[in-house]
Design a protein around this motif. Structure first.
Motif, PDB file in Angstrom:
ATOM      1  N   VAL A   1     -24.751   9.475  14.355  1.00 41.47           N
ATOM      2  CA  VAL A   1     -23.345   9.075  14.432  1.00 41.47           C
ATOM      3  C   VAL A   1     -22.992   8.915  15.908  1.00 41.47           C
ATOM      4  O   VAL A   1     -23.182   9.849  16.697  1.00 41.47           O
ATOM      5  CB  VAL A   1     -22.422  10.118  13.775  1.00 41.47           C
ATOM      6  N   ASP A   2     -22.499   7.756  16.288  1.00 39.35           N
ATOM      7  CA  ASP A   2     -22.103   7.479  17.666  1.00 39.35           C
ATOM      8  C   ASP A   2     -20.720   6.840  17.678  1.00 39.35           C
ATOM      9  O   ASP A   2     -20.463   5.885  16.931  1.00 39.35           O
ATOM     10  CB  ASP A   2     -23.107   6.539  18.338  1.00 39.35           C
ATOM     11  N   GLY A   3     -19.841   7.380  18.513  1.00 38.48           N
ATOM     12  CA  GLY A   3     -18.501   6.818  18.607  1.00 38.48           C
ATOM     13  C   GLY A   3     -17.739   6.857  17.310  1.00 38.48           C
ATOM     14  O   GLY A   3     -16.917   5.972  17.036  1.00 38.48           O
ATOM     15  N   GLY A   4     -18.019   7.864  16.493  1.00 39.46           N
ATOM     16  CA  GLY A   4     -17.325   7.990  15.220  1.00 39.46           C
ATOM     17  C   GLY A   4     -17.825   7.066  14.136  1.00 39.46           C
ATOM     18  O   GLY A   4     -17.236   7.016  13.047  1.00 39.46           O
ATOM     19  N   GLN A   5     -18.932   6.356  14.387  1.00 38.01           N
ATOM     20  CA  GLN A   5     -19.484   5.418  13.413  1.00 38.01           C
ATOM     21  C   GLN A   5     -20.940   5.760  13.114  1.00 38.01           C
ATOM     22  O   GLN A   5     -21.675   6.219  14.008  1.00 38.01           O
ATOM     23  CB  GLN A   5     -19.406   3.974  13.937  1.00 38.01           C
ATOM     24  N   ASP A   6     -21.338   5.530  11.871  1.00 38.57           N
ATOM     25  CA  ASP A   6     -22.756   5.692  11.529  1.00 38.57           C
ATOM     26  C   ASP A   6     -23.605   4.705  12.321  1.00 38.57           C
ATOM     27  O   ASP A   6     -23.194   3.553  12.553  1.00 38.57           O
ATOM     28  CB  ASP A   6     -22.981   5.450  10.035  1.00 38.57           C
ATOM     29  N   ALA A   7     -24.783   5.149  12.747  1.00 41.07           N
ATOM     30  CA  ALA A   7     -25.715   4.259  13.427  1.00 41.07           C
ATOM     31  C   ALA A   7     -26.156   3.144  12.479  1.00 41.07           C
ATOM     32  O   ALA A   7     -26.130   3.301  11.246  1.00 41.07           O
ATOM     33  CB  ALA A   7     -26.922   5.047  13.911  1.00 41.07           C
ATOM     34  N   VAL A   8     -26.572   2.033  13.064  1.00 43.96           N
ATOM     35  CA  VAL A   8     -27.053   0.915  12.245  1.00 43.96           C
ATOM     36  C   VAL A   8     -28.301   1.323  11.479  1.00 43.96           C
ATOM     37  O   VAL A   8     -28.450   1.015  10.289  1.00 43.96           O
ATOM     38  CB  VAL A   8     -27.337  -0.313  13.134  1.00 43.96           C
ATOM     39  N   PHE A   9     -29.207   2.031  12.158  1.00 46.57           N
ATOM     40  CA  PHE A   9     -30.454   2.474  11.523  1.00 46.57           C
ATOM     41  C   PHE A   9     -30.434   3.995  11.435  1.00 46.57           C
ATOM     42  O   PHE A   9     -30.402   4.685  12.447  1.00 46.57           O
ATOM     43  CB  PHE A   9     -31.662   1.988  12.318  1.00 46.57           C
ATOM     44  N   LEU A  10     -30.458   4.496  10.215  1.00 46.18           N
ATOM     45  CA  LEU A  10     -30.244   5.911   9.943  1.00 46.18           C
ATOM     46  C   LEU A  10     -31.550   6.643   9.643  1.00 46.18           C
ATOM     47  O   LEU A  10     -32.474   6.067   9.058  1.00 46.18           O
ATOM     48  CB  LEU A  10     -29.309   6.073   8.748  1.00 46.18           C
ATOM     49  N   PRO A  11     -31.623   7.957   9.968  1.00 47.70           N
ATOM     50  CA  PRO A  11     -32.758   8.762   9.524  1.00 47.70           C
ATOM     51  C   PRO A  11     -32.646   9.150   8.057  1.00 47.70           C
ATOM     52  O   PRO A  11     -33.602   9.681   7.482  1.00 47.70           O
ATOM     53  CB  PRO A  11     -32.677   9.991  10.428  1.00 47.70           C
ATOM     54  N   SER A  12     -31.495   8.907   7.456  1.00 51.64           N
ATOM     55  CA  SER A  12     -31.252   9.218   6.049  1.00 51.64           C
ATOM     56  C   SER A  12     -30.944   7.926   5.306  1.00 51.64           C
ATOM     57  O   SER A  12     -30.938   6.842   5.884  1.00 51.64           O
ATOM     58  CB  SER A  12     -30.079  10.199   5.933  1.00 51.64           C
ATOM     59  N   GLY A  13     -30.664   8.048   4.023  1.00 52.36           N
ATOM     60  CA  GLY A  13     -30.308   6.860   3.254  1.00 52.36           C
ATOM     61  C   GLY A  13     -28.823   6.581   3.267  1.00 52.36           C
ATOM     62  O   GLY A  13     -28.383   5.440   3.170  1.00 52.36           O
ATOM     63  N   ILE A  14     -28.017   7.639   3.394  1.00 46.00           N
ATOM     64  CA  ILE A  14     -26.563   7.540   3.375  1.00 46.00           C
ATOM     65  C   ILE A  14     -26.012   8.097   4.680  1.00 46.00           C
ATOM     66  O   ILE A  14     -26.370   9.214   5.095  1.00 46.00           O
ATOM     67  CB  ILE A  14     -25.969   8.327   2.188  1.00 46.00           C
ATOM     68  N   GLY A  15     -25.141   7.338   5.345  1.00 46.38           N
ATOM     69  CA  GLY A  15     -24.549   7.794   6.587  1.00 46.38           C
ATOM     70  C   GLY A  15     -23.518   8.886   6.373  1.00 46.38           C
ATOM     71  O   GLY A  15     -22.818   8.921   5.346  1.00 46.38           O
ATOM     72  N   TYR A  16     -23.403   9.768   7.352  1.00 50.88           N
ATOM     73  CA  TYR A  16     -22.446  10.875   7.281  1.00 50.88           C
ATOM     74  C   TYR A  16     -21.017  10.354   7.193  1.00 50.88           C
ATOM     75  O   TYR A  16     -20.212  10.822   6.367  1.00 50.88           O
ATOM     76  CB  TYR A  16     -22.619  11.772   8.505  1.00 50.88           C
ATOM     77  N   VAL A  17     -20.668   9.396   8.044  1.00 50.85           N
ATOM     78  CA  VAL A  17     -19.298   8.881   8.081  1.00 50.85           C
ATOM     79  C   VAL A  17     -18.947   8.193   6.769  1.00 50.85           C
ATOM     80  O   VAL A  17     -17.863   8.393   6.200  1.00 50.85           O
ATOM     81  CB  VAL A  17     -19.102   7.937   9.275  1.00 50.85           C
ATOM     82  N   ALA A  18     -19.877   7.390   6.261  1.00 52.48           N
ATOM     83  CA  ALA A  18     -19.627   6.693   5.001  1.00 52.48           C
ATOM     84  C   ALA A  18     -19.422   7.679   3.859  1.00 52.48           C
ATOM     85  O   ALA A  18     -18.518   7.513   3.022  1.00 52.48           O
ATOM     86  CB  ALA A  18     -20.784   5.753   4.688  1.00 52.48           C
ATOM     87  N   ALA A  19     -20.256   8.729   3.806  1.00 52.48           N
ATOM     88  CA  ALA A  19     -20.098   9.737   2.752  1.00 52.48           C
ATOM     89  C   ALA A  19     -18.788  10.494   2.918  1.00 52.48           C
ATOM     90  O   ALA A  19     -18.082  10.768   1.933  1.00 52.48           O
ATOM     91  CB  ALA A  19     -21.282  10.698   2.776  1.00 52.48           C
ATOM     92  N   GLN A  20     -18.456  10.834   4.157  1.00 55.63           N
ATOM     93  CA  GLN A  20     -17.222  11.567   4.417  1.00 55.63           C
ATOM     94  C   GLN A  20     -15.988  10.780   3.969  1.00 55.63           C
ATOM     95  O   GLN A  20     -15.060  11.335   3.379  1.00 55.63           O
ATOM     96  CB  GLN A  20     -17.126  11.879   5.921  1.00 55.63           C
ATOM     97  N   GLU A  21     -16.005   9.477   4.226  1.00 58.88           N
ATOM     98  CA  GLU A  21     -14.835   8.657   3.928  1.00 58.88           C
ATOM     99  C   GLU A  21     -14.734   8.247   2.464  1.00 58.88           C
ATOM    100  O   GLU A  21     -13.632   8.158   1.912  1.00 58.88           O
ATOM    101  CB  GLU A  21     -14.846   7.412   4.811  1.00 58.88           C
ATOM    102  N   HIS A  22     -15.865   7.979   1.844  1.00 60.38           N
ATOM    103  CA  HIS A  22     -15.830   7.378   0.513  1.00 60.38           C
ATOM    104  C   HIS A  22     -16.336   8.293  -0.602  1.00 60.38           C
ATOM    105  O   HIS A  22     -15.919   8.130  -1.753  1.00 60.38           O
ATOM    106  CB  HIS A  22     -16.644   6.080   0.513  1.00 60.38           C
ATOM    107  N   HIS A  23     -17.245   9.228  -0.278  1.00 63.12           N
ATOM    108  CA  HIS A  23     -17.836  10.078  -1.321  1.00 63.12           C
ATOM    109  C   HIS A  23     -18.029  11.504  -0.812  1.00 63.12           C
ATOM    110  O   HIS A  23     -19.165  12.001  -0.758  1.00 63.12           O
ATOM    111  CB  HIS A  23     -19.174   9.495  -1.790  1.00 63.12           C
ATOM    112  N   PRO A  24     -16.958  12.189  -0.464  1.00 73.12           N
ATOM    113  CA  PRO A  24     -17.126  13.573  -0.003  1.00 73.12           C
ATOM    114  C   PRO A  24     -17.756  14.474  -1.059  1.00 73.12           C
ATOM    115  O   PRO A  24     -18.314  15.531  -0.726  1.00 73.12           O
ATOM    116  CB  PRO A  24     -15.693  14.001   0.337  1.00 73.12           C
ATOM    117  N   ASP A  25     -17.691  14.054  -2.322  1.00 70.28           N
ATOM    118  CA  ASP A  25     -18.309  14.844  -3.391  1.00 70.28           C
ATOM    119  C   ASP A  25     -19.835  14.807  -3.323  1.00 70.28           C
ATOM    120  O   ASP A  25     -20.493  15.575  -4.029  1.00 70.28           O
ATOM    121  CB  ASP A  25     -17.845  14.337  -4.759  1.00 70.28           C
TER     122      ASP A  25
END
Length: 467
Positions: free
Chosen positions: A111-135
């Motif tokens: 995560v850089d500058g409050g945004q998920d990196a373009v290429f992730l070490p995981s399948g789902i970005g932290y920011v995207a999960a936090q905003e759309h699927h906290p569950d």
């Protein structure tokens, strides 16, 4: 999972090779095909080399060397340029992208500058999960998110959630196809959360139920992701842990292209016991997969001394098949390309199946060498074949037998004749310490260090065929 936090860092062949297990031992190779093709069966060669290159971005020089040295390379997702360069230098090298199954991460680089990196070490970005699927963030019985101990800003995800599984699969398959990776090295297909956290998952009563929920979830997750990647003609190779505890788990989780054993040849009881790999059903499952030759076995031995290096390489040689690859690991974070002098020893092709002696020592013979592994926690002895030496040692010399003089007769002159042909004495038994091994080779077949090249059979894995 490395000890240090990761930074940002074909035609189809309808051919199958099979070995069958008879009376607990692999008896031979049977080739079968619904459609005959003019390709020889892959050979059970000495372990190939591979590079778990996730510790730091590789240099141009390391990429050049990797193209000559390794058959499989794993890189972080932001190293697409290195992957394409490897393919350019050697199209037969399989290059897998690292993706974590079980966590999302928000350390710098993920995560850089409050945004998920373009290429992730995981399948789902932290920011995207936090905003759309906290569950999708797993919670403990107190409703708190679970951060992995020893790995700051790694957050356990709900691997049992079908929506999470599908989102991870869709994102990773799309990226792999778009960027041109050969497949995925899926980390943290683990057996127990206890290695990362003492938390009990919400909805479970204790640690055992927590672990069962994770294992069941990962079983379904692997099936979903594996089917999707297979349909895209890509590999899924999970880093599956502690399979000696769950019979059948290695076999089930390696069916989409292979599996990784990150603690291969690990010694039990804090370094005082036998080799853990040979406990339970794991070694038999590894043998069966290796003999089939249809998927990758990516084996890692953490080596701090020569004994660990010997036992790791020789144990991999016991499993040697067309797709068995081994590497040592001298650092916890995999920051260096690894190589062992034993990988230059030139064992050649296995000419029999590994066999276990009554004292617990396993042996196997190759066209140009022999290995023995003492898997037990006590000292054992074994008799090696004639004429072999440790890699790098001088060749044994034959011992001439003294001659005897034949007394003259009335019709013949005295003559000297050998009592017997020149011979090499039988080798003495070798003493192997607990969890130790020996690698011996034909001195005429030693390979000069640094001249290794990929000369193995074409790498055919399932429906993938690399020319």
């Amino acid at each position: 999972m490395p000890k240090a936090t990761l930074m940002r860092h074909h035609p189809v062949a309808s051919w199958t090779a099979a070995f069958v297990l008879l009376a607990g031992c692999l008896a031979g190779c049977v080739a079968s095909s619904a459609q005959e093709i003019a390709a020889p069966p892959p050979k059970p060669l000495a372990p190939c080399a591979w590079w778990y290159g996730i510790g730091r971005p590789p240099t141009a020089q390391e990429i050049e060397l990797a193209a000559k040295r390794y058959q499989v390379v794993v890189l972080n997702a932001d190293q697409g340029a290195a992957m394409r360069r490897l393919h350019q230098l050697n199209s037969r090298v399989k290059v897998l992208v690292y993706k974590d199954l079980s966590s999302t991460r928000n350390y710098p680089g993920a995560v850089d500058g409050g945004q998920d990196a373009v290429f992730l070490p995981s399948g789902i970005g932290y920011v995207a999960a936090q905003e759309h699927h906290p569950d999708w963030f797993a919670q403990d019985v107190n409703g708190r998110r679970i951060e992995w101990q020893g790995y700051p800003r790694h957050w356990q995800m709900t691997v049992w959630n079908p929506d999470y599984q599908q989102a991870w699969t869709d994102a990773v398959v799309a990226e792999v196809k778009r960027e041109g990776w050969d497949g995925v090295l899926a980390d943290n297909d683990f057996n127990s959360l206890s290695h990362y956290s003492s938390a009990v998952l919400a909805g479970t009563a204790n640690v055992a139920e927590t672990d069962r929920k994770l294992r069941d979830g990962l079983d379904a997750f692997l099936a979903k992701a594996g089917d999707a990647l297979t349909n895209a003609q890509k590999l899924l190779v999970p880093n599956v842990s502690e399979t000696h505890l769950v019979p059948g788990r290695w076999t089930a989780h390696s069916r989409f292209g292979g599996a990784m054993e990150e603690n291969f040849g690990f010694r039990e009881d804090g370094g005082t016991g036998g080799l853990l790999t040979f406990r339970g059903n794991e070694f038999q499952e590894l043998r069966a997969q290796a003999a089939l030759g249809e998927s990758l076995l990516l084996l890692v031995t953490r080596t701090h001394n020569a004994r660990e290096e010997r036992s790791g390489y020789a144990s991999a040689a016991l499993l040697a098949g067309p797709r068995t690859c081994w590497t040592r690991a001298t650092t916890d974070d995999y920051r260096d390309p690894e190589w062992s002098a034993l990988q230059d020893s030139g064992l050649g092709e296995a000419i029999d199946a590994a066999s276990r002696l009554a004292n617990g020592v396993w042996t196997r013979t190759f066209t140009h060498g022999w290995v023995a592994v003492n898997t037990t926690a006590s000292t054992q002895t074994v008799v090696p074949p004639d004429g072999l030496v440790a890699p790098g040692a001088p060749a044994p010399t034959a011992t001439p037998t003294p001659t005897r003089t034949t007394p003259p007769t009335r019709t013949s002159a005295p003559t000297s004749t050998p009592a017997s042909p020149t011979s090499t004495p039988a080798p003495p038994p070798l003493t192997l310490q607990a969890a130790d091994a020996v690698v011996l080779v034909d001195p005429q077949q030693l390979v000069k260090r640094g001249t290794w090249r990929i000369t193995r059979d074409e790498l055919r894995i399932g429906r993938l065929w690399a020319h």
